[in-house]
Design a protein around this motif. Structure first.
Motif, mmCIF file in Angstrom:
data_model
loop_
_atom_site.group_PDB
_atom_site.id
_atom_site.type_symbol
_atom_site.label_atom_id
_atom_site.label_comp_id
_atom_site.label_asym_id
_atom_site.label_seq_id
_atom_site.Cartn_x
_atom_site.Cartn_y
_atom_site.Cartn_z
ATOM 1 N N ARG A 299 0.952 -1.214 -0.021
ATOM 2 C CA ARG A 299 -0.064 -0.027 0.138
ATOM 3 C C ARG A 299 0.733 1.353 0.124
ATOM 4 O O ARG A 299 0.259 2.424 -0.302
ATOM 5 N N ARG A 300 1.880 1.755 0.414
ATOM 6 C CA ARG A 300 2.529 2.375 1.088
ATOM 7 C C ARG A 300 3.976 2.322 -0.056
ATOM 8 O O ARG A 300 4.571 3.782 -0.445
ATOM 9 N N GLY A 301 3.835 1.607 -1.046
ATOM 10 C CA GLY A 301 4.910 1.439 -2.503
ATOM 11 C C GLY A 301 6.005 1.054 -2.031
ATOM 12 O O GLY A 301 7.398 1.500 -2.757
ATOM 13 N N LEU A 302 6.707 0.415 -0.553
ATOM 14 C CA LEU A 302 7.723 0.096 -0.350
ATOM 15 C C LEU A 302 7.961 -1.491 -0.615
ATOM 16 O O LEU A 302 7.381 -2.324 -1.414
ATOM 17 N N SER A 303 9.393 -1.501 -0.675
ATOM 18 C CA SER A 303 10.019 -2.833 -1.497
ATOM 19 C C SER A 303 9.727 -4.155 -0.824
ATOM 20 O O SER A 303 9.994 -3.849 1.078
ATOM 21 N N LEU A 304 9.543 -5.739 -1.075
ATOM 22 C CA LEU A 304 9.740 -6.401 -0.473
ATOM 23 C C LEU A 304 11.068 -7.466 -0.655
ATOM 24 O O LEU A 304 11.022 -8.070 0.143
ATOM 25 N N ALA A 305 11.750 -7.098 -1.596
ATOM 26 C CA ALA A 305 13.062 -6.969 -1.535
ATOM 27 C C ALA A 305 14.286 -6.595 -1.187
ATOM 28 O O ALA A 305 15.374 -7.081 -0.248
ATOM 29 N N THR A 306 13.448 -6.069 0.714
ATOM 30 C CA THR A 306 15.215 -5.449 1.185
ATOM 31 C C THR A 306 15.073 -6.643 2.792
ATOM 32 O O THR A 306 14.042 -7.944 2.189
ATOM 33 N N PRO A 307 16.430 -6.523 2.649
ATOM 34 C CA PRO A 307 16.596 -8.216 3.968
ATOM 35 C C PRO A 307 15.790 -8.051 5.517
ATOM 36 O O PRO A 307 15.311 -9.463 5.191
#
Length: 382
Positions: A299-307
Protein backbone atom coordinates in the motif's frame (compact mmCIF):
# COMPACT_ATOMS: atom_id res chain seq x y z
CA UNK A 1 -6.85 -10.00 9.18
CA UNK A 2 -10.21 -10.03 7.43
CA UNK A 3 -11.34 -11.29 4.04
CA UNK A 4 -13.23 -9.28 1.46
CA UNK A 5 -16.20 -9.84 -0.81
CA UNK A 6 -13.69 -10.90 -3.49
CA UNK A 7 -13.77 -14.43 -2.04
CA UNK A 8 -16.60 -16.45 -3.63
CA UNK A 9 -18.68 -19.06 -1.84
CA UNK A 10 -16.41 -22.07 -1.52
CA UNK A 11 -18.84 -24.80 -0.53
CA UNK A 12 -18.95 -26.50 -3.94
CA UNK A 13 -15.18 -26.21 -4.38
CA UNK A 14 -14.49 -27.71 -0.96
CA UNK A 15 -17.01 -30.50 -1.51
CA UNK A 16 -15.36 -31.47 -4.81
CA UNK A 17 -11.83 -31.34 -3.44
CA UNK A 18 -12.72 -33.38 -0.37
CA UNK A 19 -14.52 -36.01 -2.47
CA UNK A 20 -11.45 -36.41 -4.70
CA UNK A 21 -8.71 -36.15 -2.06
CA UNK A 22 -8.18 -39.89 -1.61
CA UNK A 23 -8.14 -40.55 -5.37
CA UNK A 24 -5.70 -37.69 -5.96
CA UNK A 25 -3.35 -39.21 -3.38
CA UNK A 26 -3.80 -42.80 -4.49
CA UNK A 27 -3.33 -42.16 -8.22
CA UNK A 28 -0.86 -39.24 -7.92
CA UNK A 29 -2.99 -37.02 -10.16
CA UNK A 30 -4.54 -33.57 -10.05
CA UNK A 31 -8.18 -34.53 -10.71
CA UNK A 32 -9.71 -32.80 -13.70
CA UNK A 33 -12.83 -32.14 -11.61
CA UNK A 34 -10.79 -30.19 -9.07
CA UNK A 35 -9.32 -27.90 -11.69
CA UNK A 36 -12.72 -27.52 -13.37
CA UNK A 37 -14.42 -26.37 -10.16
CA UNK A 38 -11.59 -23.91 -9.51
CA UNK A 39 -12.04 -22.51 -13.01
CA UNK A 40 -15.82 -22.21 -12.61
CA UNK A 41 -15.54 -20.58 -9.18
CA UNK A 42 -13.50 -17.62 -10.45
CA UNK A 43 -10.68 -18.43 -8.04
CA UNK A 44 -8.05 -18.48 -10.78
CA UNK A 45 -8.55 -14.72 -11.10
CA UNK A 46 -8.92 -13.98 -7.38
CA UNK A 47 -6.26 -11.25 -7.20
CA UNK A 48 -6.94 -9.62 -10.58
CA UNK A 49 -7.85 -5.98 -9.82
CA UNK A 50 -11.40 -4.76 -10.21
CA UNK A 51 -10.22 -2.25 -12.79
CA UNK A 52 -9.14 -5.16 -14.98
CA UNK A 53 -12.42 -7.02 -14.52
CA UNK A 54 -11.38 -9.19 -11.58
CA UNK A 55 -12.61 -9.37 -7.98
CA UNK A 56 -9.57 -7.52 -6.58
CA UNK A 57 -8.67 -10.04 -3.91
CA UNK A 58 -5.91 -9.26 -1.40
CA UNK A 59 -3.18 -11.31 0.26
CA UNK A 60 -5.59 -11.79 3.16
CA UNK A 61 -8.07 -13.28 0.70
CA UNK A 62 -5.35 -15.54 -0.69
CA UNK A 63 -4.69 -16.83 2.83
CA UNK A 64 -8.36 -17.37 3.63
CA UNK A 65 -8.98 -19.33 0.43
CA UNK A 66 -5.76 -21.35 0.68
CA UNK A 67 -6.49 -22.40 4.26
CA UNK A 68 -10.03 -23.43 3.34
CA UNK A 69 -9.03 -25.39 0.24
CA UNK A 70 -6.16 -27.12 2.03
CA UNK A 71 -8.53 -28.41 4.68
CA UNK A 72 -10.16 -30.43 1.90
CA UNK A 73 -7.16 -31.30 -0.34
CA UNK A 74 -3.72 -29.93 0.41
CA UNK A 75 -2.33 -30.90 -3.00
CA UNK A 76 -4.95 -28.98 -4.98
CA UNK A 77 -4.72 -26.02 -2.62
CA UNK A 78 -0.95 -25.82 -3.12
CA UNK A 79 -1.29 -25.99 -6.91
CA UNK A 80 -3.82 -23.14 -6.75
CA UNK A 81 -1.60 -21.05 -4.45
CA UNK A 82 1.33 -21.46 -6.84
CA UNK A 83 -0.92 -20.32 -9.70
CA UNK A 84 -1.73 -17.20 -7.67
CA UNK A 85 1.98 -16.45 -7.18
CA UNK A 86 2.41 -16.59 -10.97
CA UNK A 87 -0.61 -14.33 -11.41
CA UNK A 88 0.92 -11.79 -9.04
CA UNK A 89 4.09 -11.72 -11.13
CA UNK A 90 2.07 -10.96 -14.26
CA UNK A 91 0.07 -8.26 -12.50
CA UNK A 92 3.12 -6.46 -11.15
CA UNK A 93 5.75 -6.99 -13.82
CA UNK A 94 4.25 -7.91 -17.23
CA UNK A 95 3.90 -5.25 -19.91
CA UNK A 96 0.49 -3.73 -20.57
CA UNK A 97 -0.03 -5.61 -23.86
CA UNK A 98 0.59 -8.98 -22.21
CA UNK A 99 -1.68 -8.11 -19.30
CA UNK A 100 -4.42 -7.02 -21.71
CA UNK A 101 -4.22 -10.43 -23.35
CA UNK A 102 -4.01 -12.56 -20.22
CA UNK A 103 -6.09 -10.92 -17.49
CA UNK A 104 -9.48 -11.62 -19.11
CA UNK A 105 -8.46 -15.29 -19.43
CA UNK A 106 -7.55 -15.38 -15.75
CA UNK A 107 -10.84 -13.86 -14.61
CA UNK A 108 -12.86 -16.19 -16.85
CA UNK A 109 -11.06 -19.27 -15.52
CA UNK A 110 -9.49 -20.11 -18.90
CA UNK A 111 -5.88 -19.58 -17.85
CA UNK A 112 -4.30 -21.85 -15.28
CA UNK A 113 -0.61 -20.95 -14.86
CA UNK A 114 2.22 -23.31 -13.98
CA UNK A 115 5.62 -22.30 -12.69
CA UNK A 116 8.78 -23.58 -14.42
CA UNK A 117 11.63 -22.48 -12.15
CA UNK A 118 13.32 -25.82 -11.43
CA UNK A 119 16.03 -26.91 -13.86
CA UNK A 120 17.97 -30.11 -14.22
CA UNK A 121 21.64 -29.68 -13.30
CA UNK A 122 21.53 -26.57 -11.10
CA UNK A 123 19.97 -27.82 -7.86
CA UNK A 124 17.45 -25.56 -6.12
CA UNK A 125 19.10 -22.20 -6.92
CA UNK A 126 16.17 -20.11 -8.06
CA UNK A 127 18.33 -17.27 -9.37
CA UNK A 128 20.40 -19.03 -12.03
CA UNK A 129 19.45 -20.63 -15.34
CA UNK A 130 21.21 -22.78 -17.90
CA UNK A 131 18.95 -22.90 -20.95
CA UNK A 132 19.33 -19.63 -22.94
CA UNK A 133 16.94 -17.46 -24.87
CA UNK A 134 17.93 -16.70 -28.48
CA UNK A 135 16.55 -13.66 -30.29
CA UNK A 136 15.40 -14.53 -33.81
CA UNK A 137 13.30 -12.29 -36.08
CA UNK A 138 11.32 -10.67 -33.27
CA UNK A 139 10.89 -13.89 -31.33
CA UNK A 140 12.66 -15.35 -28.32
CA UNK A 141 13.42 -19.02 -28.81
CA UNK A 142 14.53 -21.69 -26.37
CA UNK A 143 15.18 -25.40 -26.77
CA UNK A 144 15.48 -28.29 -24.35
CA UNK A 145 14.48 -26.55 -21.12
CA UNK A 146 14.37 -29.45 -18.64
CA UNK A 147 12.31 -28.90 -15.48
CA UNK A 148 12.30 -31.90 -13.12
CA UNK A 149 9.31 -30.59 -11.10
CA UNK A 150 6.36 -28.61 -12.50
CA UNK A 151 3.33 -28.63 -10.22
CA UNK A 152 0.20 -29.35 -12.22
CA UNK A 153 2.12 -28.79 -15.44
CA UNK A 154 0.24 -31.41 -17.46
CA UNK A 155 -2.94 -29.33 -17.05
CA UNK A 156 -1.55 -25.81 -17.49
CA UNK A 157 -2.77 -23.38 -20.14
CA UNK A 158 0.27 -21.15 -19.74
CA UNK A 159 3.71 -21.26 -18.15
CA UNK A 160 6.09 -18.79 -16.53
CA UNK A 161 9.57 -20.09 -17.32
CA UNK A 162 13.00 -18.97 -16.08
CA UNK A 163 15.68 -18.89 -18.79
CA UNK A 164 19.16 -17.44 -19.22
CA UNK A 165 18.65 -14.07 -20.87
CA UNK A 166 20.99 -14.76 -23.85
CA UNK A 167 23.43 -17.44 -25.04
CA UNK A 168 26.41 -15.36 -23.92
CA UNK A 169 24.84 -14.18 -20.65
CA UNK A 170 26.04 -15.26 -17.22
CA UNK A 171 24.03 -17.94 -15.43
CA UNK A 172 22.75 -15.29 -13.02
CA UNK A 173 21.25 -13.21 -15.82
CA UNK A 174 17.81 -14.80 -15.73
CA UNK A 175 14.64 -13.73 -17.53
CA UNK A 176 11.11 -14.81 -16.70
CA UNK A 177 9.10 -15.56 -19.82
CA UNK A 178 5.40 -16.26 -20.31
CA UNK A 179 4.63 -18.99 -22.83
CA UNK A 180 1.18 -20.09 -23.87
CA UNK A 181 0.72 -23.82 -24.21
CA UNK A 182 0.21 -23.34 -27.95
CA UNK A 183 3.69 -21.76 -28.18
CA UNK A 184 5.42 -24.83 -26.78
CA UNK A 185 6.51 -28.34 -27.59
CA UNK A 186 6.07 -30.28 -24.38
CA UNK A 187 6.99 -33.78 -23.30
CA UNK A 188 6.96 -35.46 -19.91
CA UNK A 189 10.22 -36.50 -18.28
CA UNK A 190 10.82 -38.67 -15.25
CA UNK A 191 8.20 -40.27 -13.05
CA UNK A 192 5.92 -38.68 -10.46
CA UNK A 193 5.56 -41.14 -7.59
CA UNK A 194 6.42 -39.30 -4.33
CA UNK A 195 5.50 -40.23 -0.76
CA UNK A 196 3.27 -37.18 -0.27
CA UNK A 197 1.73 -34.22 -2.09
CA UNK A 198 0.94 -36.75 -4.79
CA UNK A 199 -2.11 -34.87 -6.03
CA UNK A 200 -0.03 -31.90 -7.18
CA UNK A 201 0.97 -34.11 -10.13
CA UNK A 202 4.34 -32.35 -10.29
CA UNK A 203 6.02 -34.44 -12.96
CA UNK A 204 8.92 -33.07 -14.97
CA UNK A 205 8.63 -31.44 -18.39
CA UNK A 206 10.91 -30.84 -21.36
CA UNK A 207 9.97 -27.55 -23.04
CA UNK A 208 10.95 -25.85 -26.28
CA UNK A 209 9.25 -22.93 -28.01
CA UNK A 210 9.22 -19.37 -29.26
CA UNK A 211 7.44 -16.32 -27.84
CA UNK A 212 7.23 -12.61 -28.66
CA UNK A 213 9.78 -10.38 -26.92
CA UNK A 214 6.96 -8.67 -25.02
CA UNK A 215 6.43 -11.94 -23.12
CA UNK A 216 9.44 -11.28 -20.90
CA UNK A 217 7.95 -10.54 -17.48
CA UNK A 218 9.94 -7.76 -15.84
CA UNK A 219 13.28 -6.41 -17.05
CA UNK A 220 15.25 -8.94 -19.17
CA UNK A 221 17.91 -10.61 -17.06
CA UNK A 222 16.45 -9.34 -13.78
CA UNK A 223 14.20 -12.17 -12.68
CA UNK A 224 15.59 -11.74 -9.16
CA UNK A 225 13.57 -8.55 -8.79
CA UNK A 226 10.36 -10.23 -9.94
CA UNK A 227 10.98 -13.14 -7.57
CA UNK A 228 11.77 -11.06 -4.49
CA UNK A 229 9.02 -8.48 -5.02
CA UNK A 230 6.28 -10.82 -6.19
CA UNK A 231 6.74 -14.56 -6.53
CA UNK A 232 8.55 -15.20 -3.24
CA UNK A 233 6.16 -13.16 -1.05
CA UNK A 234 3.02 -14.67 -2.53
CA UNK A 235 4.48 -18.17 -2.68
CA UNK A 236 5.69 -18.19 0.93
CA UNK A 237 2.42 -16.73 2.17
CA UNK A 238 0.37 -19.10 0.02
CA UNK A 239 2.40 -22.19 0.99
CA UNK A 240 2.22 -21.32 4.68
CA UNK A 241 -1.55 -20.82 4.46
CA UNK A 242 -1.95 -24.19 2.74
CA UNK A 243 0.17 -26.07 5.26
CA UNK A 244 -1.57 -24.40 8.16
CA UNK A 245 -5.03 -25.01 6.70
CA UNK A 246 -4.33 -28.71 6.29
CA UNK A 247 -2.81 -29.09 9.77
CA UNK A 248 -5.66 -27.11 11.34
CA UNK A 249 -8.29 -29.28 9.65
CA UNK A 250 -6.48 -32.48 10.65
CA UNK A 251 -6.24 -31.35 14.27
CA UNK A 252 -9.94 -30.44 14.37
CA UNK A 253 -10.87 -33.88 13.01
CA UNK A 254 -8.75 -35.71 15.58
CA UNK A 255 -10.19 -33.59 18.41
CA UNK A 256 -13.71 -34.42 17.25
CA UNK A 257 -12.90 -38.13 17.21
CA UNK A 258 -11.35 -37.97 20.68
CA UNK A 259 -14.38 -36.16 22.08
CA UNK A 260 -16.63 -38.84 20.61
CA UNK A 261 -14.58 -41.76 21.90
CA UNK A 262 -16.27 -41.80 25.30
CA UNK A 263 -13.01 -42.21 27.25
CA UNK A 264 -11.02 -39.09 28.15
CA UNK A 265 -7.49 -39.15 26.71
CA UNK A 266 -4.57 -39.75 29.03
CA UNK A 267 -2.04 -37.21 30.21
CA UNK A 268 0.48 -37.96 27.45
CA UNK A 269 -2.15 -37.38 24.75
CA UNK A 270 -3.36 -34.19 26.42
CA UNK A 271 0.19 -32.85 26.43
CA UNK A 272 0.57 -33.61 22.71
CA UNK A 273 -2.72 -31.82 22.03
CA UNK A 274 -1.50 -28.78 23.94
CA UNK A 275 1.77 -28.66 22.02
CA UNK A 276 -0.09 -28.98 18.72
CA UNK A 277 -2.42 -26.14 19.70
CA UNK A 278 0.49 -23.88 20.65
CA UNK A 279 2.28 -24.61 17.36
CA UNK A 280 -0.83 -23.89 15.30
CA UNK A 281 -1.71 -20.70 17.19
CA UNK A 282 1.84 -19.36 16.84
CA UNK A 283 1.99 -20.27 13.16
CA UNK A 284 -1.39 -18.65 12.49
CA UNK A 285 -0.44 -15.49 14.36
CA UNK A 286 2.84 -15.11 12.54
CA UNK A 287 1.21 -15.75 9.17
CA UNK A 288 -1.35 -13.02 9.85
CA UNK A 289 1.33 -10.57 10.96
CA UNK A 290 3.47 -11.20 7.88
CA UNK A 291 0.45 -10.70 5.65
CA UNK A 292 -0.33 -7.41 7.41
CA UNK A 293 3.31 -6.35 6.96
CA UNK A 294 3.36 -7.27 3.26
CA UNK A 295 0.02 -5.64 2.49
CA UNK A 296 1.06 -2.47 4.32
CA UNK A 297 4.36 -2.37 2.40
CA UNK A 298 2.56 -2.67 -0.92
CA UNK A 299 0.00 0.00 0.00
CA UNK A 300 2.87 2.35 0.82
CA UNK A 301 4.85 1.46 -2.29
CA UNK A 302 7.70 -0.08 -0.28
CA UNK A 303 9.92 -2.87 -1.53
CA UNK A 304 9.55 -6.48 -0.36
CA UNK A 305 13.08 -7.19 -1.60
CA UNK A 306 14.77 -5.61 1.41
CA UNK A 307 16.71 -7.81 3.86
CA UNK A 308 14.09 -7.15 6.55
CA UNK A 309 11.19 -8.18 4.32
CA UNK A 310 13.02 -11.24 3.03
CA UNK A 311 13.91 -12.33 6.59
CA UNK A 312 10.26 -12.13 7.58
CA UNK A 313 9.03 -13.98 4.51
CA UNK A 314 11.70 -16.67 4.85
CA UNK A 315 10.98 -16.97 8.58
CA UNK A 316 7.32 -17.53 7.75
CA UNK A 317 8.15 -20.40 5.41
CA UNK A 318 10.63 -21.93 7.86
CA UNK A 319 8.42 -21.60 10.93
CA UNK A 320 5.16 -22.80 9.43
CA UNK A 321 6.68 -25.68 7.44
CA UNK A 322 8.38 -27.05 10.55
CA UNK A 323 5.47 -26.39 12.93
CA UNK A 324 2.96 -28.13 10.66
CA UNK A 325 5.30 -31.06 10.03
CA UNK A 326 5.55 -31.44 13.83
CA UNK A 327 1.76 -31.27 14.04
CA UNK A 328 1.35 -34.08 11.54
CA UNK A 329 3.86 -36.24 13.40
CA UNK A 330 2.11 -35.55 16.71
CA UNK A 331 -1.32 -36.36 15.26
CA UNK A 332 0.03 -39.67 14.02
CA UNK A 333 1.21 -40.49 17.53
CA UNK A 334 -2.10 -39.42 19.04
CA UNK A 335 -4.10 -41.66 16.71
CA UNK A 336 -1.70 -44.60 16.95
CA UNK A 337 -2.00 -47.57 14.65
CA UNK A 338 -5.43 -46.42 13.42
CA UNK A 339 -3.84 -43.29 12.01
CA UNK A 340 -0.90 -45.29 10.67
CA UNK A 341 -3.15 -47.17 8.22
CA UNK A 342 -2.00 -46.44 4.68
CA UNK A 343 -5.27 -44.86 3.56
CA UNK A 344 -6.08 -42.91 6.71
CA UNK A 345 -6.42 -39.13 6.49
CA UNK A 346 -3.85 -38.72 9.27
CA UNK A 347 -1.31 -40.83 7.38
CA UNK A 348 -1.88 -38.76 4.23
CA UNK A 349 -1.50 -35.55 6.22
CA UNK A 350 1.75 -36.87 7.69
CA UNK A 351 3.12 -37.77 4.25
CA UNK A 352 2.01 -34.46 2.76
CA UNK A 353 3.31 -32.18 5.51
CA UNK A 354 6.60 -34.05 5.73
CA UNK A 355 7.33 -32.41 2.38
CA UNK A 356 6.84 -28.85 3.70
CA UNK A 357 10.45 -28.43 4.95
CA UNK A 358 11.68 -29.96 1.67
CA UNK A 359 9.71 -27.64 -0.60
CA UNK A 360 12.51 -25.15 -1.34
CA UNK A 361 14.70 -26.92 1.20
CA UNK A 362 14.88 -25.51 4.70
CA UNK A 363 18.47 -26.79 4.88
CA UNK A 364 19.34 -24.13 2.27
CA UNK A 365 16.97 -21.49 3.59
CA UNK A 366 18.19 -21.44 7.21
CA UNK A 367 21.75 -20.28 6.39
CA UNK A 368 20.46 -17.90 3.70
CA UNK A 369 18.11 -16.33 6.23
CA UNK A 370 20.94 -16.10 8.74
CA UNK A 371 22.96 -14.15 6.19
CA UNK A 372 20.00 -11.79 5.72
CA UNK A 373 19.66 -11.39 9.49
CA UNK A 374 23.21 -10.00 9.58
CA UNK A 375 22.00 -7.17 7.34
CA UNK A 376 19.33 -6.09 9.87
CA UNK A 377 21.43 -5.23 12.95
CA UNK A 378 18.56 -3.44 14.73
CA UNK A 379 16.61 -6.74 14.82
CA UNK A 380 13.26 -5.20 13.94
CA UNK A 381 10.83 -7.86 15.13
CA UNK A 382 7.20 -8.08 14.08
Amino acid sequence: MTTSSAVPALDKVVETLRANADRADRDAVLPEENLAVLRDSGLLGLIVPTGAGGPGGSMSDLVAVARTLAGACLSTALVWAMHISQTDALLRHACRDLQTELLPRLTSGHLYLASVTTETGRGSDLFTAGTPLTADDGLLRFTGRRAPVVSGGRHADGFLITLRSAPDAASGSVSLVYADRADLRLSAIGEWDPLGMRGTESGGLLLSGAVPARNVVGVPGEFGTVARESMVPTAHIGWAACWLGAAHAGFATVLRDLRGAGTPPGEAVRERLARIRVDLDLASSYLNRVVDFAEDARRRGLSLATPLAQVRLNSLKLAVSEATARTAEALLRVTGMAGYASRSEVARLHRDLSSAPLNHSNDRMWPATGALALLDPTVRLL
